[in-house]
Design a protein around this motif. Structure first.
Motif, mmCIF file in Angstrom:
data_model
loop_
_atom_site.group_PDB
_atom_site.id
_atom_site.type_symbol
_atom_site.label_atom_id
_atom_site.label_comp_id
_atom_site.label_asym_id
_atom_site.label_seq_id
_atom_site.Cartn_x
_atom_site.Cartn_y
_atom_site.Cartn_z
ATOM 1 N N PHE A 1 1.158 -1.201 -0.055
ATOM 2 C CA PHE A 1 -0.047 0.066 -0.037
ATOM 3 C C PHE A 1 0.744 1.381 0.086
ATOM 4 C CE2 PHE A 1 -2.484 3.228 2.257
ATOM 5 C CZ PHE A 1 -3.598 3.305 1.574
ATOM 6 N N TYR A 2 1.888 1.172 0.909
ATOM 7 C CA TYR A 2 2.812 2.252 1.195
ATOM 8 C C TYR A 2 3.693 2.783 -0.320
ATOM 9 C CZ TYR A 2 6.598 5.111 2.443
ATOM 10 O OH TYR A 2 7.737 6.416 2.656
ATOM 11 N N THR A 3 4.037 1.367 -1.073
ATOM 12 C CA THR A 3 4.743 1.626 -2.402
ATOM 13 C C THR A 3 3.798 2.062 -3.398
ATOM 14 O OG1 THR A 3 5.877 -0.561 -1.686
ATOM 15 C CG2 THR A 3 6.111 0.095 -3.744
ATOM 16 N N ASN A 4 2.591 1.718 -3.544
ATOM 17 C CA ASN A 4 1.739 2.383 -4.225
ATOM 18 C C ASN A 4 1.366 3.714 -4.323
ATOM 19 O OD1 ASN A 4 1.235 -0.100 -5.841
ATOM 20 N ND2 ASN A 4 -0.581 -0.712 -4.688
ATOM 21 N N LEU A 5 1.290 4.262 -3.096
ATOM 22 C CA LEU A 5 1.122 5.567 -2.683
ATOM 23 C C LEU A 5 2.340 6.459 -3.140
ATOM 24 C CD1 LEU A 5 -1.238 6.939 -0.845
ATOM 25 C CD2 LEU A 5 0.337 7.148 0.844
ATOM 26 N N SER A 6 3.526 5.815 -2.996
ATOM 27 C CA SER A 6 4.615 6.648 -3.150
ATOM 28 C C SER A 6 4.841 6.858 -4.659
ATOM 29 C CB SER A 6 6.073 5.813 -2.849
ATOM 30 O OG SER A 6 6.022 5.634 -1.486
ATOM 31 N N VAL A 7 4.445 5.642 -5.507
ATOM 32 C CA VAL A 7 4.700 5.734 -6.873
ATOM 33 C C VAL A 7 3.558 6.559 -7.573
ATOM 34 C CG1 VAL A 7 4.066 4.197 -8.927
ATOM 35 C CG2 VAL A 7 5.429 3.409 -7.229
ATOM 36 N N ARG A 8 2.262 6.665 -6.784
ATOM 37 C CA ARG A 8 1.205 7.795 -7.293
ATOM 38 C C ARG A 8 1.521 8.984 -7.027
ATOM 39 N NH1 ARG A 8 -4.596 6.042 -5.846
ATOM 40 N NH2 ARG A 8 -4.967 8.312 -5.159
ATOM 41 N N GLU A 9 2.229 9.274 -5.780
ATOM 42 C CA GLU A 9 2.555 10.756 -5.567
ATOM 43 C C GLU A 9 3.640 11.090 -6.505
ATOM 44 O OE1 GLU A 9 4.009 11.320 -1.518
ATOM 45 O OE2 GLU A 9 1.983 11.186 -0.754
ATOM 46 N N ILE A 10 4.706 10.342 -7.037
ATOM 47 C CA ILE A 10 5.715 10.678 -7.839
ATOM 48 C C ILE A 10 5.112 10.713 -9.249
ATOM 49 C CG2 ILE A 10 7.639 9.700 -9.294
ATOM 50 C CD1 ILE A 10 8.320 8.155 -6.659
ATOM 51 N N GLU A 11 4.074 10.089 -9.639
ATOM 52 C CA GLU A 11 3.455 10.354 -11.141
ATOM 53 C C GLU A 11 2.612 11.794 -10.681
ATOM 54 O OE1 GLU A 11 2.735 5.765 -12.440
ATOM 55 O OE2 GLU A 11 0.868 6.868 -11.414
ATOM 56 N N ASP A 12 1.811 11.997 -9.756
ATOM 57 C CA ASP A 12 1.018 13.323 -9.367
ATOM 58 C C ASP A 12 2.109 14.355 -9.400
ATOM 59 O OD1 ASP A 12 -1.177 11.843 -9.161
ATOM 60 O OD2 ASP A 12 -1.554 12.099 -7.067
ATOM 61 N N ASP A 13 3.327 14.165 -8.883
ATOM 62 C CA ASP A 13 4.270 15.569 -9.069
ATOM 63 C C ASP A 13 4.796 15.686 -10.366
ATOM 64 O OD1 ASP A 13 3.876 15.714 -6.251
ATOM 65 O OD2 ASP A 13 5.925 14.824 -5.714
ATOM 66 N N GLN A 14 4.764 14.622 -11.143
ATOM 67 C CA GLN A 14 5.207 14.862 -12.562
ATOM 68 C C GLN A 14 4.112 15.593 -13.157
ATOM 69 O OE1 GLN A 14 6.203 10.902 -13.760
ATOM 70 N NE2 GLN A 14 8.402 11.324 -13.500
ATOM 71 N N GLU A 15 3.024 15.120 -13.272
ATOM 72 C CA GLU A 15 1.921 15.890 -13.883
ATOM 73 C C GLU A 15 1.762 17.253 -13.370
ATOM 74 O OE1 GLU A 15 -1.541 13.393 -14.010
ATOM 75 O OE2 GLU A 15 -2.769 15.275 -14.442
ATOM 76 N N GLU A 16 1.897 17.427 -12.059
ATOM 77 C CA GLU A 16 1.794 18.814 -11.543
ATOM 78 C C GLU A 16 2.746 19.798 -12.148
ATOM 79 O OE1 GLU A 16 0.842 18.885 -7.482
ATOM 80 O OE2 GLU A 16 2.108 21.043 -7.429
ATOM 81 N N ASN A 17 4.043 19.152 -12.226
ATOM 82 C CA ASN A 17 5.023 20.136 -12.802
ATOM 83 C C ASN A 17 4.940 20.119 -14.456
ATOM 84 O OD1 ASN A 17 6.752 20.086 -10.525
ATOM 85 N ND2 ASN A 17 7.833 18.264 -11.077
ATOM 86 N N LEU A 18 4.330 19.269 -15.050
ATOM 87 C CA LEU A 18 3.872 19.155 -16.356
ATOM 88 C C LEU A 18 2.734 20.520 -16.565
ATOM 89 C CD1 LEU A 18 4.727 18.478 -19.287
ATOM 90 C CD2 LEU A 18 2.833 16.853 -19.131
ATOM 91 N N GLN A 19 1.738 20.683 -15.672
ATOM 92 C CA GLN A 19 0.702 21.589 -15.771
ATOM 93 C C GLN A 19 1.530 22.994 -15.336
ATOM 94 O OE1 GLN A 19 -1.646 20.025 -12.485
ATOM 95 N NE2 GLN A 19 -3.278 18.733 -14.373
#
Lengths: 155, 154
Positions: free
Chosen positions: A30-48
């Protein structure tokens, strides 16, 4: 009797251990999934944020923005300056990076002008931002309604 | 006997700690999902103000007057006619056309209204039930101050 009790005890310990390991495993995944999602969200936010930055740069680009008596008119593109800008083969990669910028006239006529286009081969993400803008025709002294469409690409 | 009771208490304590951890993770996840999208916030803030600014400056295709001038006529003399329509109907029709080709195409709900005091000249779009970003432009006319307002629904 004593042997049976010991066996039960061992079985109980094994079950408790198994449950504990399962719970720890679930928590870890669960923690690993959360971390991966956070990294993906950060990438998307940076692109935005990059898309916003580019859109803002375009709407206030000195080469094409309107001015009247040396005063800058907000949210306005001079169509004569824009057509001259399109004829010049400038390098704007430092400003706009991998993106596609188009100026679309919505009213009174519909037309599309491509301002910049450097696509990223095999991009996985594309963020589009639309900003309304006046398209000033200095010959007719008319303001038309248009939008600046910015598409930013990323892998 | 005492030792067995102690062991069971430790087990219970571990269970409670695990439940607390699970709750903390869930809270973090829920909070994370509720975070506002920075681009959406920017778009909503910018769209309202820029859209109205650009619209009011736009020159009408049939009479050569700006939308602001047509709204002023709509509130005062009503002498201008663009094609077969009066200034009020014309601005409403063109606003519907422009906002329909932009905001509606982008899937953004909006409400655009023009009023003088408590009298509404006309309104377009749909009422925002949820959170919204509003922008109002004031237009001076002979008979008072017109207020052009746009709500961009979240």
């Amino acid at each position: 009797m004593n042997k049976k009790k010991s066996q039960l005890h061992i079985l109980e310990t094994i079950v408790v251990l198994a449950i504990f390991i399962i719970v720890v495993y679930l928590g870890f995944s669960f923690y690993t999934n959360l971390s991966v999602r956070e990294i993906e969200d950060d990438q998307e936010e940076n692109l935005q944020l990059k898309a916003i930055n580019i859109a803002q740069k375009v709407s206030s680009f000195p080469e094409i923005r309107c001015s009247q008596e040396n005063a800058v008119v907000d949210n306005c593109i001079d169509m004569l300056r824009l057509s001259s800008f399109l004829e010049v083969d400038g390098d704007y990669f430092d400003h706009f990076s991998f993106s596609k910028i188009t100026v679309e006239e919505i009213y009174p006529h519909e037309q599309e002008l491509e301002l910049y286009n450097v696509p990223l081969e095999g991009h996985s993400q594309k963020i589009t931002t639309n900003i309304p803008v006046s398209l000033f025709d200095p010959i007719k002294n008319e303001y038309n309604f248009g939008i600046i469409k910015t598409e930013v690409f990323s892998r | 006997m005492m030792k067995k009771a102690q062991h069971e208490s430790i087990g219970l304590a571990i269970l409670i700690i695990l439940i607390i951890f699970a709750l903390i993770f869930t809270l973090i996840l829920v909070n994370h999902n509720n975070q506002a999208d920075p681009k959406d916030n920017f778009i909503k803030l910018q769209q309202g103000s820029t859209m109205l600014d650009v619209f009011l400056r736009t020159t009408s295709r049939d009479c050569g007057l700006s939308m602001t001038e047509l709204l002023q006529d709509c509130n005062d003399d009503k002498i201008v006619s663009c094609g077969v329509l009066g200034s009020c109907e014309y601005v409403k029709k063109e606003a519907e056309d422009i906002f329909g080709n932009t905001l509606r195409v982008w899937g953004t709900n909006y409400e655009f209204s023009v009023s003088e005091g408590s009298d509404t000249l006309f309104s377009l779009g749909s009422f925002c039930n949820s959170d919204k970003k509003s922008k109002t432009f004031l237009i001076p006319t002979k008979s008072g101050i017109l207020s052009a307002k746009i709500d961009i629904c979240s």
